[in-house]
Design a protein around this motif. Sequence first.
Motif, PDB file in Angstrom:
ATOM      1  N   MET A   1       0.816  -1.209   0.000  1.00 42.33           N
ATOM      2  CA  MET A   1       0.000   0.000   0.000  1.00 42.33           C
ATOM      3  C   MET A   1       0.853   1.265   0.000  1.00 42.33           C
ATOM      4  SD  MET A   1      -2.886  -1.108  -0.492  1.00 42.33           S
ATOM      5  CE  MET A   1      -3.598   0.522  -0.571  1.00 42.33           C
ATOM      6  N   VAL A   2       1.951   1.260   0.745  1.00 36.94           N
ATOM      7  CA  VAL A   2       2.877   2.404   0.727  1.00 36.94           C
ATOM      8  C   VAL A   2       3.421   2.586  -0.695  1.00 36.94           C
ATOM      9  CG1 VAL A   2       5.148   3.233   1.496  1.00 36.94           C
ATOM     10  CG2 VAL A   2       3.534   2.299   3.168  1.00 36.94           C
ATOM     11  N   GLY A   3       3.767   1.463  -1.331  1.00 35.32           N
ATOM     12  CA  GLY A   3       4.290   1.502  -2.695  1.00 35.32           C
ATOM     13  C   GLY A   3       3.295   2.059  -3.691  1.00 35.32           C
ATOM     14  N   VAL A   4       2.050   1.556  -3.653  1.00 38.62           N
ATOM     15  CA  VAL A   4       1.063   1.991  -4.643  1.00 38.62           C
ATOM     16  C   VAL A   4       0.678   3.455  -4.419  1.00 38.62           C
ATOM     17  CG1 VAL A   4      -1.118   1.326  -3.485  1.00 38.62           C
ATOM     18  CG2 VAL A   4      -0.938   1.204  -5.969  1.00 38.62           C
TER      19      VAL A   4
ATOM     20  N   ALA B   1       7.906  -4.947  -4.664  1.00 39.67           N
ATOM     21  CA  ALA B   1       8.527  -5.682  -3.549  1.00 39.67           C
ATOM     22  C   ALA B   1       7.445  -6.182  -2.592  1.00 39.67           C
ATOM     23  CB  ALA B   1       9.518  -4.787  -2.812  1.00 39.67           C
ATOM     24  N   GLY B   2       6.451  -5.329  -2.314  1.00 45.04           N
ATOM     25  CA  GLY B   2       5.347  -5.719  -1.437  1.00 45.04           C
ATOM     26  C   GLY B   2       4.531  -6.858  -2.018  1.00 45.04           C
TER      27      GLY B   2
ATOM     28  N   ILE C   1       1.333   6.315  -7.288  1.00 44.56           N
ATOM     29  CA  ILE C   1       0.262   7.174  -7.803  1.00 44.56           C
ATOM     30  C   ILE C   1       0.650   8.652  -7.683  1.00 44.56           C
ATOM     31  CG2 ILE C   1      -2.100   7.986  -7.322  1.00 44.56           C
ATOM     32  CD1 ILE C   1      -2.779   5.031  -6.637  1.00 44.56           C
ATOM     33  N   ASN C   2       1.366   8.982  -6.605  1.00 44.22           N
ATOM     34  CA  ASN C   2       1.796  10.367  -6.380  1.00 44.22           C
ATOM     35  C   ASN C   2       3.164  10.674  -6.992  1.00 44.22           C
ATOM     36  OD1 ASN C   2      -0.297  11.791  -4.613  1.00 44.22           O
ATOM     37  ND2 ASN C   2      -0.080   9.814  -3.595  1.00 44.22           N
ATOM     38  N   GLU C   3       3.590   9.789  -7.900  1.00 49.68           N
ATOM     39  CA  GLU C   3       4.783  10.001  -8.729  1.00 49.68           C
ATOM     40  C   GLU C   3       6.073  10.114  -7.920  1.00 49.68           C
ATOM     41  OE1 GLU C   3       3.892  13.255 -11.319  1.00 49.68           O
ATOM     42  OE2 GLU C   3       2.312  12.162 -12.366  1.00 49.68           O
ATOM     43  N   VAL C   4       6.144   9.376  -6.820  1.00 46.09           N
ATOM     44  CA  VAL C   4       7.404   9.269  -6.076  1.00 46.09           C
ATOM     45  C   VAL C   4       8.264   8.217  -6.786  1.00 46.09           C
ATOM     46  CG1 VAL C   4       8.455   8.683  -3.840  1.00 46.09           C
ATOM     47  CG2 VAL C   4       6.243   9.858  -3.919  1.00 46.09           C
ATOM     48  N   ALA C   5       9.540   8.537  -6.989  1.00 49.67           N
ATOM     49  CA  ALA C   5      10.417   7.712  -7.833  1.00 49.67           C
ATOM     50  C   ALA C   5      10.483   6.253  -7.394  1.00 49.67           C
ATOM     51  CB  ALA C   5      11.813   8.321  -7.870  1.00 49.67           C
ATOM     52  N   TRP C   6      10.578   6.023  -6.074  1.00 50.57           N
ATOM     53  CA  TRP C   6      10.765   4.647  -5.599  1.00 50.57           C
ATOM     54  C   TRP C   6       9.449   3.896  -5.382  1.00 50.57           C
ATOM     55  CZ3 TRP C   6       8.077   4.886  -1.138  1.00 50.57           C
ATOM     56  CH2 TRP C   6       8.091   6.096  -0.427  1.00 50.57           C
ATOM     57  N   GLY C   7       8.299   4.559  -5.601  1.00 48.81           N
ATOM     58  CA  GLY C   7       7.000   3.958  -5.306  1.00 48.81           C
ATOM     59  C   GLY C   7       6.744   2.660  -6.037  1.00 48.81           C
ATOM     60  N   LYS C   8       7.077   2.644  -7.342  1.00 45.28           N
ATOM     61  CA  LYS C   8       6.817   1.461  -8.157  1.00 45.28           C
ATOM     62  C   LYS C   8       7.561   0.244  -7.620  1.00 45.28           C
ATOM     63  CE  LYS C   8       8.359   1.340 -12.525  1.00 45.28           C
ATOM     64  NZ  LYS C   8       8.381   1.422 -14.007  1.00 45.28           N
TER      65      LYS C   8
END
Length: 295
Positions: A35-38, A54-55, A42-49
């Motif tokens: 959930m932190v990743g998604v 990983a999750g 969505i908010n275009e943070v570089a490491w989010g994807k």
Amino acid sequence: MSHSHDSHAAHADAYFVPHGSKWPFAGSIAMFTTMVGVASWINEVAWGKWVFFAGVLMLLATLFMWFGDVIRESIRGHYNKQVDTSFRMGMVWFIFSEVMFFAAFFGALFYTRQFAMPWLGGEGDGVMTNSLLWQGFSNAWPSNGPGAVGGAFQTIPAWGLPLLNTLILLSSGVTVTIAHHALKAGHRKSLLFWLGATVALGALFLYFQASEYIHAYHALNLTLGSGIYGSTFFMLTGFHGAHVTLGTIMLAVIWLRCARGHFDKDNHFAFEAVAWYWHFVDVVWLGLFLFVYVL
């Protein structure tokens, strides 16, 4: 075809409760990471994807090991009729929750077509809405709304691939039923053949749906952003496709378990649970085919 139960076989008066399972804790960490990743993606943070993927991998690993434990407990004879009843009730409530999930999206489609669209077109209480906000808009379905969100698009004809996929899913409902009868009759080769056919039909359905999506996006300009029609179309067919994917994986796992002789004619709830789920997926598609493609 059956595994012999060891000396730890469950007694009628003893309800098996596993002690010290680490999987609920591991699963909660995996879901939190996902959930932190998604949210970050969505908010275009570089490491989010990468955190999201990983999750998902953590969650898949947790489920794989957790279900592995459950399978081993079952083979060792820890589960009695009382536990079997608990599993059945759990599966019934799970499928009921899935029915409610799809009911929400079918409800959105129904509300749009029966109420929102006529109001925007000036019928009933929508006379002022139409004359003040959307003058000249007429109620017609399919529609991307009075704002023409997403631009002009074409729809997918019901009597092409959707009809073929309907026949494929209905056939798979028959093959899984034949496989169930073969299991109860102790016909191992027949069981593996018909269950394998069900897995193949599920995979074929997904292949055709993927082809349909590619065609819709590239040739018809029909996307998730095509107003209310695109939104309801892809939410309903997309989530159904996700459920077919899950069901096909479950059927494949059950095929492997059948090949290894995990079930006998009296003890095979895992098979039944997946068959229930597959029939549920079938019924949802029939509703989808009728209300999304045909009407």
